[in-house]
Motif scaffolding. Structure first.
Motif, PDB file in Angstrom:
ATOM      1  N   UNK A 151       1.389 -58.243  68.931  1.00 23.31           N
ATOM      2  CA  UNK A 151       0.133 -58.802  68.028  1.00 23.31           C
ATOM      3  C   UNK A 151       0.406 -60.539  67.167  1.00 23.31           C
ATOM      4  N   UNK A 152      -1.065 -61.151  66.464  1.00 28.97           N
ATOM      5  CA  UNK A 152      -0.689 -61.862  65.599  1.00 28.97           C
ATOM      6  C   UNK A 152      -0.402 -61.372  64.155  1.00 28.97           C
ATOM      7  N   UNK A 153      -0.949 -59.754  64.416  1.00 26.55           N
ATOM      8  CA  UNK A 153      -0.729 -59.423  62.839  1.00 26.55           C
ATOM      9  C   UNK A 153       0.855 -58.932  63.098  1.00 26.55           C
ATOM     10  N   UNK A 154       2.028 -59.528  63.973  1.00 23.09           N
ATOM     11  CA  UNK A 154       3.136 -58.716  63.443  1.00 23.09           C
ATOM     12  C   UNK A 154       4.494 -59.814  63.924  1.00 23.09           C
ATOM     13  N   UNK A 155       3.552 -61.452  64.626  1.00 18.00           N
ATOM     14  CA  UNK A 155       4.819 -62.109  64.415  1.00 18.00           C
ATOM     15  C   UNK A 155       3.606 -63.614  63.990  1.00 18.00           C
ATOM     16  N   UNK A 156       2.480 -63.239  64.378  1.00 19.35           N
ATOM     17  CA  UNK A 156       1.585 -64.639  63.223  1.00 19.35           C
ATOM     18  C   UNK A 156       1.552 -65.790  64.097  1.00 19.35           C
ATOM     19  N   UNK A 157       1.653 -66.815  64.781  1.00 17.07           N
ATOM     20  CA  UNK A 157       1.177 -68.340  65.078  1.00 17.07           C
ATOM     21  C   UNK A 157       2.241 -68.331  67.087  1.00 17.07           C
ATOM     22  N   UNK A 158       3.601 -67.317  66.909  1.00 14.99           N
ATOM     23  CA  UNK A 158       4.164 -66.694  68.199  1.00 14.99           C
ATOM     24  C   UNK A 158       3.932 -66.420  68.687  1.00 14.99           C
ATOM     25  N   UNK A 159       2.095 -65.397  68.395  1.00 11.25           N
ATOM     26  CA  UNK A 159       2.098 -64.540  69.407  1.00 11.25           C
ATOM     27  C   UNK A 159       1.141 -65.381  70.431  1.00 11.25           C
ATOM     28  N   UNK A 160       0.228 -66.358  70.368  1.00  5.41           N
ATOM     29  CA  UNK A 160      -0.858 -66.718  70.541  1.00  5.41           C
ATOM     30  C   UNK A 160      -0.256 -67.848  71.473  1.00  5.41           C
ATOM     31  N   UNK A 161       1.375 -68.844  70.964  1.00  4.49           N
ATOM     32  CA  UNK A 161       1.655 -69.614  71.925  1.00  4.49           C
ATOM     33  C   UNK A 161       2.407 -68.951  72.916  1.00  4.49           C
ATOM     34  N   UNK A 162       3.033 -67.806  72.384  1.00  9.01           N
ATOM     35  CA  UNK A 162       3.627 -66.723  74.042  1.00  9.01           C
ATOM     36  C   UNK A 162       3.179 -66.843  74.657  1.00  9.01           C
ATOM     37  N   UNK A 163       1.398 -66.104  74.674  1.00  5.49           N
ATOM     38  CA  UNK A 163       0.447 -65.737  75.331  1.00  5.49           C
ATOM     39  C   UNK A 163       0.321 -66.958  76.455  1.00  5.49           C
ATOM     40  N   UNK A 164      -0.506 -68.209  76.049  1.00  4.13           N
ATOM     41  CA  UNK A 164      -0.184 -69.345  76.193  1.00  4.13           C
ATOM     42  C   UNK A 164       1.069 -69.624  77.659  1.00  4.13           C
ATOM     43  N   UNK A 213     -11.572 -43.900  77.564  1.00  2.00           N
ATOM     44  CA  UNK A 213     -10.257 -42.172  77.318  1.00  2.00           C
ATOM     45  C   UNK A 213      -9.890 -42.793  76.294  1.00  2.00           C
ATOM     46  N   UNK A 214      -9.716 -43.636  75.504  1.00  3.02           N
ATOM     47  CA  UNK A 214      -8.550 -44.357  73.761  1.00  3.02           C
ATOM     48  C   UNK A 214      -9.937 -44.579  73.102  1.00  3.02           C
ATOM     49  N   UNK A 215     -10.672 -45.421  73.648  1.00  2.15           N
ATOM     50  CA  UNK A 215     -11.685 -46.040  72.516  1.00  2.15           C
ATOM     51  C   UNK A 215     -11.334 -47.401  72.632  1.00  2.15           C
ATOM     52  N   UNK A 216     -12.716 -47.969  71.356  1.00  2.00           N
ATOM     53  CA  UNK A 216     -11.944 -49.102  71.339  1.00  2.00           C
ATOM     54  C   UNK A 216     -10.523 -49.272  70.045  1.00  2.00           C
ATOM     55  N   UNK A 217     -10.307 -48.655  68.656  1.00  2.00           N
ATOM     56  CA  UNK A 217      -9.247 -48.826  68.375  1.00  2.00           C
ATOM     57  C   UNK A 217      -7.961 -48.707  68.856  1.00  2.00           C
ATOM     58  N   UNK A 218      -8.155 -47.640  69.662  1.00  2.00           N
ATOM     59  CA  UNK A 218      -6.631 -47.971  70.434  1.00  2.00           C
ATOM     60  C   UNK A 218      -6.661 -48.833  71.380  1.00  2.00           C
ATOM     61  N   UNK A 219      -7.761 -48.740  71.998  1.00  2.00           N
ATOM     62  CA  UNK A 219      -7.409 -49.701  73.208  1.00  2.00           C
ATOM     63  C   UNK A 219      -6.557 -51.135  72.490  1.00  2.00           C
ATOM     64  N   UNK A 220      -7.657 -52.018  70.925  1.00  2.00           N
ATOM     65  CA  UNK A 220      -7.265 -52.844  70.595  1.00  2.00           C
ATOM     66  C   UNK A 220      -5.675 -52.740  69.889  1.00  2.00           C
ATOM     67  N   UNK A 221      -4.631 -51.572  69.622  1.00  2.00           N
ATOM     68  CA  UNK A 221      -3.388 -51.220  68.654  1.00  2.00           C
ATOM     69  C   UNK A 221      -2.812 -51.323  70.189  1.00  2.00           C
ATOM     70  N   UNK A 222      -2.574 -50.880  70.624  1.00  2.00           N
ATOM     71  CA  UNK A 222      -1.648 -50.932  72.103  1.00  2.00           C
ATOM     72  C   UNK A 222      -2.204 -50.354  73.146  1.00  2.00           C
TER      73      UNK A 222
END
Length: 498
Positions: A141-154, A212-221
């Motif tokens: 996620x962005x919280x883990x690797x910053x700018x590289x997260x959206x760059x890899x997504x793209x 099943x997981x709820x919004x918070x868990x969906x966002x986490x993993x």
């Protein structure tokens, strides 16, 4: 046809004076069919081809469906700004990025499919598509690797988009060239059955996980799970495609090309030459293809991709609520799409396509007014009005589009035309509608956008030729039985005159 054109170009007086000569010229330009010219299809082989092509299409739309339905979550994970609209726009912009490279993928894979064969290229596109989807599920996620997260997504969205550039053109060509002429609409409709199946699979999985997981868990993993499932699905599709034989039309073309190259030492054509040939010689059909696909894609993405976001973002419904209603509508369309295929085989491609385009033109505004009223019944009724218009296009387009181009450039032309339209109009639909609503404050903008697209579609359908129950241009007639083949040959022999 060529003989008739020659007669029209010739001096009518000369035709009168030398009827035998001009009849001989016509016969040489349009030789009578022999039994060996006619392809008798093997129904089991046709069904295998339809299954393998449709699964690839389902995989493509599963990929794009999960991204659309998780757009809000992906915005939070990869573009955290604190502003929900900016996050959503960033997410949809990344969705659109994959469409920017689709024409490049079409220009790369399309001519390759015309030269090397449909089967090899379709296996390659499937492999790349599965790889791109699986990789997205592994990005930190962005919280883990910053700018590289959206760059890899793209980056991986670009891989998805590039491979998808060779997918629809190849899959629709594959089914069209395998199917008998009288049932091309029916078999072609299963390609779009795959589209709906991919969307239903994506919507069902995202809905179940969210519940099943709820919004918070969906966002986490939890959001990763659908992307990771895409990898194994792609391997199944790859296995099915590698087991297929080439299409009869391509094998016939390859055989004729081999004889021609023995007779004359020709220079091998390059992809660039093939593309120049497509744009120079087949531009009228290419423009028609782009207009048809543009209108069809705007309405398709508006309903199947954007609608859950519209319901949650503009009307305040929970994401699960919107997805469940859309899921029900899509299942209903899956139940009737093969019947639409049968109808366009019987009555023609043009009447069904025109019905779908006019449906969007006249029903979009009433449908969105119903949806805005709220309540399960009103939303379902509005979405069904749009869905029934869409299914007329879905069940017909995959048989109509391959018939626009001759066999030797069919894959390349269709890949180029389809992906230019998908890039310009399809993938940008959620982004454009979100931006228009933001600019104007009018939440009926999706209806106006669909109506404008449908108007272009009406004009395009009016300009196209009817191709139902006819052989594909540049391909021999294709029938289901030996008896049909014999009847076709005998029908060319004139009745004896006494």
């Amino acid at each position: 046809m060529a003989g008739q054109e020659h007669d029209e170009a010739a001096d009518p007086a000369a035709v009168k004076r030398h009827p035998t000569l001009f009849r001989t010229i016509r016969q040489r330009k349009n030789p009578k069919l022999r039994r060996t010219d006619i392809t008798v299809t093997d129904e089991r082989a046709v069904k295998r081809a339809v299954k393998a092509a449709s699964l690839g299409n389902a995989m493509e739309w599963f990929d794009f469906g999960i991204y659309s339905y998780l757009a809000v979550t992906i915005g939070h994970v990869f573009f955290p700004s604190g502003n929900p609209t900016i996050e959503l726009l960033s997410s949809f912009a990344t969705f659109a990025v994959a469409f920017l490279v689709r024409p490049l993928g079409g220009m790369f894979f399309g001519p390759m499919g015309d030269r090397l064969g449909r089967k090899k290229v379709l296996a390659l596109t499937m492999m790349l598509m599965a790889l791109g989807t699986f990789a997205i599920g592994l990005i930190p996620s962005y919280a883990t690797i910053g700018f590289w997260a959206p760059a890899l997504l793209i980056l991986f969205r670009l891989v998805q988009g590039f491979s998808t550039g060779g997918e629809y053109g190849g899959a629709s060509t594959f089914i069209a060239e395998y199917a008998p002429d009288k049932r091309r609409g029916y078999f072609g409709s299963f390609l779009e059955f795959g589209t709906l199946a991919g969307y239903v699979g994506a919507a069902g999985l995202v809905t179940a996980l969210t519940a099943a997981l709820g919004p918070d868990t969906m966002e986490a993993w939890g959001w990763r799970v659908p992307f990771l499932i895409g990898g194994p699905l792609g391997l199944v599709g790859l296995y099915l495609r590698l087991r297929l034989d080439e299409t009869p039309a391509f094998l016939k073309l390859e055989s004729e090309s081999a004889h021609a190259s023995e007779a004359a030492d020709t220079v091998e054509a390059t992809t660039k030459d093939d593309l120049i040939d497509i744009f120079r010689r087949y531009w009228p059909a290419l423009i028609l293809c782009i207009a048809l696909v543009g209108a069809y894609n705007i309405t398709d993405y508006m309903l199947l991709s954007y609608m859950p976001t519209y319901l949650s973002d503009q009307l305040g419904y929970s994401e699960t609520h919107g997805l469940l209603i859309l899921l029900g509508v899509m299942v209903a369309l899956m139940l009737i799409i093969s019947q639409v295929g049968k109808l366009n085989d019987r009555y023609g491609r043009k009447p069904l396509l025109m019905t779908g385009m006019l449906g969007f033109f006249f029903l979009s505004l009433p449908a969105f007014l119903l949806i805005k009223q709220g309540g399960v019944l009103a939303i379902t009724a509005g979405m069904l009005m749009l869905g029934l218009s869409l299914v007329c296009l879905l069940g017909t387009m995959s048989a109509a589009l391959p018939a626009l181009f001759p066999t030797h450039v069919r894959y390349g032309s269709l890949a180029v035309g389809y992906n230019l339209a998908a890039s310009l109009f399809g993938g940008t639909t959620p982004l454009v509608i979100t931006a228009l609503i933001s600019l104007t404050g009018d939440d009926l903008m999706p209806a106006y956008y669909a109506m404008a697209a449908a108007l272009v579609g009406v004009i395009a359908v009016a300009c196209m030729k009817e191709t139902a129950r006819k052989p594909l241009t540049g391909s021999p007639p294709s029938v289901e039985t030996e008896e049909e083949a014999v009847e076709l040959v005998q029908s060319q022999t004139p009745e004896p005159k006494f």
